[in-house]
Design an enzyme around this catalytic site. Structure first.
Site, mmCIF file in Angstrom:
data_model
loop_
_atom_site.group_PDB
_atom_site.id
_atom_site.type_symbol
_atom_site.label_atom_id
_atom_site.label_comp_id
_atom_site.label_asym_id
_atom_site.label_seq_id
_atom_site.Cartn_x
_atom_site.Cartn_y
_atom_site.Cartn_z
ATOM 1 C CE LYS A 103 87.827 29.254 48.778
ATOM 2 N NZ LYS A 103 86.948 30.013 50.044
ATOM 3 C CG HIS A 131 84.438 32.271 45.222
ATOM 4 N ND1 HIS A 131 84.844 32.368 45.673
ATOM 5 C CD2 HIS A 131 83.620 31.376 45.757
ATOM 6 C CE1 HIS A 131 84.885 31.515 47.391
ATOM 7 N NE2 HIS A 131 83.825 31.255 47.294
ATOM 8 C CD GLU A 182 88.666 33.609 48.406
ATOM 9 O OE1 GLU A 182 88.064 32.201 47.821
ATOM 10 O OE2 GLU A 182 87.891 32.351 49.315
ATOM 11 C CD GLU A 213 80.942 32.738 48.497
ATOM 12 O OE1 GLU A 213 81.849 32.463 48.627
ATOM 13 O OE2 GLU A 213 80.898 34.079 47.671
ATOM 14 C CB SER A 240 83.088 26.986 57.380
ATOM 15 O OG SER A 240 82.328 27.466 58.615
#
Ligand code: ADP
Ligand code: MG
Length: 657
Positions: free
Chosen positions: A408, A491, A493, A563, A609
């Site tokens: 990131k 992604h 984000e 995700e 995670s």
């Protein structure tokens, strides 16, 4: 192609065990009489050397029967190979022990060593798991380039691939390509010609071949057992009387299936099998008791010629007679010339001796495909599963596990360099495949640090155009030229902060793949999707838009990361069940978009995670092939721990670790 090839795996700095078929004829002075099999294996060897692999070659030579037979040493083969490569290849007499280990550990990228004749070990033909494990322990990757022995389940052709990821070499790939085309796109009439000496071997596949062919023509030693079965006397000829029941049922089945079974009408018989022995042509019902059938006769050749004239596909394995003796070579040579002259048929010849006969009279250029394999080609064309390929397929279905570390917007130049350097130094395994995603500014440094290691570098995002007035952006082509091999696309984000909506993600994905990058397509649902029970729909839709109109995406170069966007910072963690459900939805959707064959090769990873101690639970899920992690990838120990955790779970242990 159903199998992974040497082109699909990263082999740089890895020990690669390559099974070749260098079972070549030797001359009296112990030199290689015909090096065509060695030459056929060169493309794979050269390719792997160029990629920086450390090659360990394995082959058999002759039939030493599980003990050391000095006359069957691979020494002459190794000498010839060294000449062809212009490079010294060493012959290793042992496969275990400290000396071998040190020797292999000291190898340099591109270096080649050869193990001594593998059939000196009794465990080879017995497919002894102990020998298989020993072989596997020498390397990180297994390459099978020996199509000629693919129908045998031996330790070096089968067992070893139970312990190592196995892929095919370039020769094997070419053989399979041509023979698969022949098997699946057959034009009829299809005629097979079978001869030679390995009767029982060939008879077992003969029956299955009846389902495919319109005509089956027999000659050589093989035909003798048929003649005997039909009540003709075959004198002193090579026969296998114990195969008569089998032959009888084959003949009956040919009748039932309306396959034209053509047998010798006349034969050449000889008083003994020797150069200048007395010989003559006789009718098949007129073979003298003490004479031997050594070739097919002219009437038979004429009959076969007529039949072959109608054929559109012809496969030939096994000489029609003892062609090594000039006087008994006529039938074999005539058939070779007939095949060479067929204009409208696709012609394939396979088998050591058959190919030799065709090469001897200089007509090989007129044959469409010359296979290095006899028995294996025959079995493959008959539709049998080849044991050596069976194990590779299983590995292939497993999909090479994958770990991505997304840094990131973290790190500065020095940290990035150090992190990439340390991870690359610590991770020297081909599996799982490891990719680091530093910020764009550090891609080039990271790629330099990782060069010479199996770790690859990727960009975190790419633009949908190759170049242009797009201030602040980086294109896929730029990433590639900076040393990246991967990029993330879509992604969560980027979707959130850059406003990457679905069509945009599709365009970026196309740009990435077109630029030759592997792409990690991120998909996932929001909390609102979940609350309205639309989470499955949402993810399907993202996949449809991103890849729906590009069914030609190379499966190996596409990774889908799931995700659970809704779980980020909401206090509602994604559980194993959620991940299981959503990754299976993804796999299902990929199947419906791209077909099963492609979909089962696409890796689906979990982009949430994980830690070293729970990553195993995730990759144990049926549709999860790895993980894309964030924060945990910024610390060498935790990241390498995750890679190791995956290795233990998917790849399995049992090697030198
Ligand atoms: P390929 O290597 O093409 O698969 P094989 O290994 O099965 O063929 O058989 C080749 C051998 O068969 C040759 O060495 C040839 O001498 C032998 N052969 C052919 N016809 C006869 C026969 N009638 N009697 C004995 N041996 C034969
Ligand atoms: Mg042979």
């Amino acid at each position: 192609m159903d199998y992974l090839t040497v082109k699909d795996v990263s082999v740089a700095e890895r020990h690669v065990l390559v099974r070749v078929d260098f079972n070549v004829p030797l001359s009296d002075d112990d030199s290689v009489a015909d090096d065509s099999r060695i030459k056929a294996g060169l493309p794979t060897i050269e390719f792997l050397r160029e990629q920086g692999a450390k090659l360990i070659l394995v082959s058999h030579l002759g039939r030493p029967g599980g003990r050391e037979v000095p006359d069957l040493s691979l020494r002459p083969v190794v000498d010839r190979l060294s000449e062809l490569l212009g490079e010294d290849v060493s012959l290793l007499r042992e496969i275990t022990g400290r000396e071998v280990r040190t020797r292999l550990a000291d190898m340099e990228a591109g270096e080649v060593v050869f193990l001594e004749n593998i059939r000196f070990h009794p465990g080879e033909t017995e497919n002894d798991p102990r020998l298989a494990r020993q072989l596997a322990g020498l390397a990180d990757i297994y390459v099978n380039d020996a199509f000629g022995t693919a129908h045998r389940a031996h330790a070096s052709t089968h067992g070893v691939a139970e312990y190592l990821p196995g892929v095919i070499g370039l020769l094997m790939e070419e053989e399979l390509r041509v023979l698969t085309g022949l098997r699946e796109g057959l034009r009829s009439p299809y005629c097979a010609i079978l001869g030679g000496a390995k009767i029982s071997d060939k008879l077992t596949v003969c029956r299955r071949l009846l389902n495919k062919v319109d005509a089956l023509m027999l000659g050589g030693g093989l035909a003798n057992t048929f003649s005997l079965c039909l009540g003709y006397s075959v004198g002193n000829s090579l026969v296998e009387p114990e195969m008569i029941p089998e032959v009888r049922s084959i003949v009956a089945e040919a009748n039932r299936k309306d396959v034209d079974l053509l047998m010798p009408l006349d034969v050449v018989v000889a008083r003994n099998i020797a150069p200048s022995a007395e010989s003559r042509v006789v009718d098949i019902n007129d073979v003298d008791p003490n004479w031997s059938i050594v070739d097919i006769g002219p009437r038979t050749v004429a009959r076969y010629r007529e039949k072959l004239g109608e054929a559109r596909t012809v496969f030939w394995n096994g000489p029609m007679g003892i062609f090594e003796i000039r006087d008994f070579a006529d039938g074999t040579h005539q058939i070779a010339r007939i095949l060479a002259g067929l204009e409208d048929a696709e012609t394939v010849i396979g088998g050591g001796e058959s190919v030799e006969a065709v090469t001897n009279i200089g007509v090989s250029d007129e044959i469409d495909h010359i296979s290095t394999a006899g028995g294996a080609a025959l079995a493959f064309l008959a539709g049998e599963e080849l044991p050596a390929l069976g194990v590779l397929q299983r590995v292939e279905r497993l999909r090479i596990p994958w770990v991505g570390g997304n840094w990131k917007m973290h790190t500065k130049m020095e940290d990035a360099r150090e992190l990439a350097g340390e991870i690359s130094a610590r991770w020297d395994r081909a599996e799982p495949e490891v990719v680091l995603f530093p910020p764009h500014t550090f891609v080039q440094q990271a790629a330099q640090e990782a060069s010479g290691s199996p770790v690859a570098i990727g960009g975190q995002d790419c633009h949908w155009e190759d170049s242009g007035a797009y201030t602040g952006s980086v294109s896929a082509i730029m990433l590639r030229s900076a040393g990246a091999r991967y990029t993330l696309v879509g992604h969560s984000e980027c979707r959130e902060y850059l406003g990457d909506y679905d069509e945009r993600v599709r365009d970026k994905l196309q740009a990435a793949v077109d630029a030759g990058l592997s792409a990690v397509l991120c998909v996932g649902e929001q909390l609102t999707d979940r609350d309205r029970n639309l989470h499955r729909e949402r993810v399907r839709e993202q996949l449809q838009i991103a890849i729906g109109d590009r069914p030609d995406y190379p499966a190996r170069k596409l990774i889908v990361a799931y995700e659970p966007v809704w779980a980020i910072g909401t206090g509602r963690p994604a559980g194993l069940q959620d991940v299981r459900e959503m990754t299976s939805v993804i796999r299902e959707e990929l199947e419906s978009l791209l077909g099963t064959a492609t979909a089962e090769r696409i890796r689906v990873v979990y982009g949430g995670s994980v830690k070293a101690d729970n990553v195993g639970d995730f990759v144990d899920l049926p549709d999860v092939d790895g993980v894309l992690v964030g924060g945990a990838s910024l610390r060498v120990k935790s990241f390498v721990g995750i890679c190791e955790g995956i290795r233990e779970h998917i790849v399995g242990s049992g090697d030198d670790g």
